[in-house]
Design a protein around this motif. Structure first.
Motif, mmCIF file in Angstrom:
data_model
loop_
_atom_site.group_PDB
_atom_site.id
_atom_site.type_symbol
_atom_site.label_atom_id
_atom_site.label_comp_id
_atom_site.label_asym_id
_atom_site.label_seq_id
_atom_site.Cartn_x
_atom_site.Cartn_y
_atom_site.Cartn_z
ATOM 1 N N GLN A 228 0.823 -1.207 0.000
ATOM 2 C CA GLN A 228 0.000 0.000 0.000
ATOM 3 C C GLN A 228 0.859 1.260 0.000
ATOM 4 N N ARG A 229 1.912 1.247 0.799
ATOM 5 C CA ARG A 229 2.804 2.408 0.833
ATOM 6 C C ARG A 229 3.447 2.666 -0.531
ATOM 7 N N LEU A 230 3.915 1.595 -1.147
ATOM 8 C CA LEU A 230 4.553 1.740 -2.452
ATOM 9 C C LEU A 230 3.549 2.160 -3.523
ATOM 10 N N LYS A 231 2.339 1.648 -3.420
ATOM 11 C CA LYS A 231 1.292 2.057 -4.353
ATOM 12 C C LYS A 231 1.049 3.563 -4.264
ATOM 13 N N ASN A 232 1.028 4.085 -3.054
ATOM 14 C CA ASN A 232 0.728 5.505 -2.846
ATOM 15 C C ASN A 232 1.783 6.429 -3.448
ATOM 16 N N ILE A 233 3.031 5.962 -3.468
ATOM 17 C CA ILE A 233 4.107 6.833 -3.965
ATOM 18 C C ILE A 233 4.595 6.435 -5.356
ATOM 19 N N ALA A 274 16.770 2.362 -12.320
ATOM 20 C CA ALA A 274 16.246 1.320 -11.433
ATOM 21 C C ALA A 274 15.032 1.820 -10.663
ATOM 22 N N VAL A 275 15.072 3.082 -10.218
ATOM 23 C CA VAL A 275 13.961 3.635 -9.438
ATOM 24 C C VAL A 275 12.704 3.747 -10.297
ATOM 25 N N PHE A 276 12.821 4.328 -11.502
ATOM 26 C CA PHE A 276 11.589 4.479 -12.291
ATOM 27 C C PHE A 276 11.096 3.130 -12.816
ATOM 28 N N SER A 277 12.003 2.180 -13.021
ATOM 29 C CA SER A 277 11.576 0.841 -13.434
ATOM 30 C C SER A 277 10.820 0.141 -12.310
ATOM 31 N N ALA A 278 11.352 0.232 -11.091
ATOM 32 C CA ALA A 278 10.683 -0.376 -9.939
ATOM 33 C C ALA A 278 9.337 0.297 -9.685
ATOM 34 N N ALA A 279 9.283 1.628 -9.851
ATOM 35 C CA ALA A 279 8.019 2.343 -9.673
ATOM 36 C C ALA A 279 7.001 1.917 -10.723
ATOM 37 N N VAL A 281 6.856 -1.022 -12.278
ATOM 38 C CA VAL A 281 6.386 -2.365 -11.916
ATOM 39 C C VAL A 281 5.341 -2.268 -10.807
ATOM 40 N N THR A 282 5.598 -1.422 -9.837
ATOM 41 C CA THR A 282 4.642 -1.241 -8.734
ATOM 42 C C THR A 282 3.298 -0.733 -9.245
ATOM 43 N N ILE A 283 3.324 0.247 -10.130
ATOM 44 C CA ILE A 283 2.080 0.769 -10.702
ATOM 45 C C ILE A 283 1.300 -0.338 -11.394
ATOM 46 N N LEU A 284 1.995 -1.119 -12.200
ATOM 47 C CA LEU A 284 1.324 -2.164 -12.983
ATOM 48 C C LEU A 284 0.827 -3.315 -12.114
ATOM 49 N N MET A 285 1.429 -3.479 -10.942
ATOM 50 C CA MET A 285 1.024 -4.559 -10.033
ATOM 51 C C MET A 285 -0.085 -4.143 -9.079
ATOM 52 N N THR A 286 -0.250 -2.847 -8.848
ATOM 53 C CA THR A 286 -1.144 -2.419 -7.763
ATOM 54 C C THR A 286 -2.301 -1.528 -8.201
ATOM 55 N N HIS A 287 -2.181 -0.844 -9.305
ATOM 56 C CA HIS A 287 -3.222 0.102 -9.702
ATOM 57 C C HIS A 287 -4.326 -0.606 -10.501
ATOM 58 N N PRO A 288 -5.497 -0.013 -10.581
ATOM 59 C CA PRO A 288 -6.619 -0.630 -11.304
ATOM 60 C C PRO A 288 -6.281 -0.856 -12.780
ATOM 61 N N GLU A 289 -6.899 -1.877 -13.369
ATOM 62 C CA GLU A 289 -6.640 -2.194 -14.775
ATOM 63 C C GLU A 289 -7.041 -1.055 -15.705
ATOM 64 N N THR A 290 -7.928 -0.189 -15.233
ATOM 65 C CA THR A 290 -8.385 0.931 -16.057
ATOM 66 C C THR A 290 -7.448 2.138 -16.000
ATOM 67 N N SER A 291 -6.394 2.055 -15.182
ATOM 68 C CA SER A 291 -5.480 3.190 -15.067
ATOM 69 C C SER A 291 -4.719 3.406 -16.371
#
Length: 374
Positions: A228-233, A274-279, A281-291
């Protein structure tokens, strides 16, 4: 983490597309004097970052598997056999074919084959890029990144298995800090910037940074609170890191590759990638499919390229070099040849990837079912 996220195939897809462009367009430039096309070519040099994105994604996915199967039977055997079935067959067939053809394709390198062969067989060829006395033929040069991955995965399963989560986090952060510090010291105290750029581009130990970044993200994904924390940022982190990365690339325009002695990219480019790649991956793993992000990476073309990215990666440089030789002999020049060369390269490489997939890769992957985790 058990379900396949197709958007991650989309990430692979865009990564392989820009990597091919990085190697291709600088050669397409030979066919034209058009300044607009030259500008596009210079922009494509940012495509080197595709390999770094692959590293982060690979570190994330493999570490996720290792963490999930850590307490299961045949942990080591299943991992290494499954990894071997995915990587080794096509790799060794590719190496064998290229070496057999080298007397025709690259006669100057042929006498070096006996000395280079052990490095190729043992996945140590990235070190050849740092040893000028034993060059590596351009036809096999892209395999340096595969070497770094295999060196990492030779030791990483044991690290994950024998290390508690807290220590794994500390160790991963230590690897990242070591990589950053090593580059800072290299920039400050190494007189030859060309050697600094080359060393940190191909060096195993500092290139582990991106793989460990992905692994650290996988560890965080085992904790709901951290997810959740990573999703938020994740979205602001992506845009800040990606914008900063582009800014560093353009500090020495048109030299937007660390190998071009871009001191700012050597200093911070790898970490920002590495930071923007990890971010991402986090977006694609945690945000809604409609994002917006997920819809972008659900693109069927990107997913297609992602599915066949491994074979495309191995095949694209030989296709680029052979086709360049063929088209150059036609003596046709101009923007049309620039575009034709690009289109033909992508098309032939994709056809080759489809052939290797159907003749070899998919049959090897089918054997994985005999080594399922229990």
């Amino acid at each position: 983490m058990n379900e396949r996220v197709r958007e991650l195939d989309g990430v692979r897809g865009i990564s392989i597309i820009v990597v091919v462009a990085f190697h291709l367009l600088k050669r397409a430039d030979y066919f034209t004097s058009n300044e607009t096309l030259h500008f596009i070519t210079r922009l494509s040099s940012i495509g080197w970052v595709g390999v770094d994105i692959f590293f982060v994604l690979s570190g994330f996915l493999i570490t996720s598997i290792l963490l999930r199967t850590k307490h299961e039977k045949n942990y080591f055997k299943n991992f290494y056999v499954r990894r071997s079935l995915r990587i080794f067959p096509l790799y060794f067939v590719f190496i064998a074919v290229i070496l057999l053809l080298l007397p025709k394709l690259d006669p100057d390198f042929t006498p070096e084959i006996p000395r280079a062969l052990p490095f190729l067989l043992l996945y140590q060829q990235n070190w050849l890029m740092l040893i000028s006395k034993i060059p590596l033929t351009t036809y096999l040069a892209v395999t340096w990144s595969l070497a770094i991955e295999e060196q990492f995965y030779l030791i990483w399963p044991a690290v994950v298995y024998f290390t508690k989560k807290e220590m794994l986090i500390k160790l991963s952060i230590g690897v990242i800090l070591f990589s950053i510090l090593a580059r800072v010291l290299g920039i400050l105290f190494w007189d030859d910037m060309s050697q600094v750029s080359t060393f940190f581009y191909y060096n195993t130990f500092t290139r582990f940074e991106q793989l460990v970044f992905g692994g650290l993200l996988a560890v965080a994904f085992t904790e709901p609170l951290w997810i959740q924390r990573l999703k938020n940022i994740s979205i602001p982190s992506f845009w800040v890191a990606f914008t900063a990365f582009l800014a560093l690339c353009f500090t020495a325009y048109p030299h937007m590759v660390p190998l071009d002695e871009n001191i700012w990219l050597v200093f911070g480019g790898y970490t920002l990638a590495a930071v923007f790649s990890a971010a991402l991956v986090t977006i694609l793993m945690t945000h809604p499919e409609t994002s917006m992000f997920r819809r972008l990476f659900q693109n069927k073309v990107l997913i297609f390229f992602g599915k066949y990215s491994y074979s495309i990666y191995l095949l694209h440089v030989p296709v680029i070099l052979i086709l360049l030789d063929v088209l150059w002999r036609t003596q046709l020049r101009g923007w049309a040849m620039y575009l034709a060369y690009i289109v033909l390269t992508y098309a032939i490489t994709v056809v080759g990837a489809l052939i290797t997939w159907n003749l070899l890769e998919k049959h090897m992957l089918n054997l994985k079912k005999y080594f399922e985790y229990q």
